[in-house]
Structures are given as structure tokens and as C-alpha cells.
Motif scaffolding. Structure first.
Motif, mmCIF file in Angstrom:
data_model
loop_
_atom_site.group_PDB
_atom_site.id
_atom_site.type_symbol
_atom_site.label_atom_id
_atom_site.label_comp_id
_atom_site.label_asym_id
_atom_site.label_seq_id
_atom_site.Cartn_x
_atom_site.Cartn_y
_atom_site.Cartn_z
ATOM 1 N N LEU A 41 20.682 10.197 7.559
ATOM 2 C CA LEU A 41 19.368 10.586 8.064
ATOM 3 C C LEU A 41 19.296 12.107 8.080
ATOM 4 N N PRO A 42 18.204 12.687 7.616
ATOM 5 C CA PRO A 42 18.066 14.136 7.703
ATOM 6 C C PRO A 42 18.070 14.574 9.176
ATOM 7 N N PRO A 45 13.891 14.874 10.029
ATOM 8 C CA PRO A 45 13.162 14.020 9.073
ATOM 9 C C PRO A 45 11.653 14.257 9.120
ATOM 10 N N VAL A 46 11.023 14.132 7.979
ATOM 11 C CA VAL A 46 9.572 14.236 7.887
ATOM 12 C C VAL A 46 8.939 12.990 8.490
ATOM 13 N N HIS A 47 9.553 11.841 8.237
ATOM 14 C CA HIS A 47 9.069 10.552 8.753
ATOM 15 C C HIS A 47 10.231 9.830 9.417
ATOM 16 N N GLY A 49 12.960 7.216 10.099
ATOM 17 C CA GLY A 49 13.625 6.279 9.200
ATOM 18 C C GLY A 49 13.887 6.811 7.803
ATOM 19 N N HIS A 50 13.502 8.051 7.518
ATOM 20 C CA HIS A 50 13.738 8.657 6.211
ATOM 21 C C HIS A 50 15.249 8.774 5.997
ATOM 22 N N VAL A 51 15.758 8.218 4.902
ATOM 23 C CA VAL A 51 17.178 8.249 4.585
ATOM 24 C C VAL A 51 17.370 8.921 3.234
ATOM 25 N N LEU A 52 18.346 9.805 3.164
ATOM 26 C CA LEU A 52 18.711 10.443 1.900
ATOM 27 C C LEU A 52 19.967 9.765 1.364
#
Length: 73
Positions: A41-42, A45-47, A49-52
Motif C-alpha cells: 500500500l502506498p 494513497p490517492v484512493h 485500497g490502492h495497491v502497488l
């Protein structure tokens, strides 16, 4: 998690935040880790649940990503 993170010229990619995360020396909230890719996860995060998902091997840009690594779970 310790894997060899080198540039194509065999120099460590110390200035790469993704390489530091993959090596376990950079801050990250890990979701999953495999031998070829790591998911996290950042920190900001922008949103929700955003995962890289990034390869453990250092790449200069996305065009260096081979198809086999791109398909890894």
C-alpha cells in the motif's frame, strides 16, 4: 526478502524507492511478497485500497518489464 537489486549496469539502485521497499529497507505496508514481485500500500494513497505491485528487479521504466514477470501473481 533480501534479493539482489541492481541496475542493468550491475550498480545497486540505492536511489530507487521501490528497490528499497523490495529490499526491506524502505517504509511500506506490505500486502504480499513473492520471489519476483512485491505488493504494498502506498504511504499516501490517492484512493483507499490502492495497491502497488512492482518487480523485485530494478527497472528503469515500464518498457523494460518482461512479459513473464508482468504475469506473476
Amino acid at each position: 526478502m533480501a534479493a539482489s537489486h541492481v541496475t542493468p549496469n550491475r550498480r545497486p539502485a540505492r536511489d530507487c524507492p521501490f528497490c528499497r521497499i523490495a529490499a526491506g529497507t524502505g517504509p511500506a505496508r506490505l500486502v504480499a511478497a513473492g520471489p519476483d514481485v512485491i505488493a504494498f500500500l502506498p504511504l499516501r494513497p490517492v484512493h483507499p485500497g490502492h495497491v502497488l505491485v512492482v518487480p523485485r528487479r530494478h527497472l528503469e521504466d515500464i518498457w523494460e518489464l518482461d512479459e513473464e514477470t508482468a504475469q506473476r501473481p
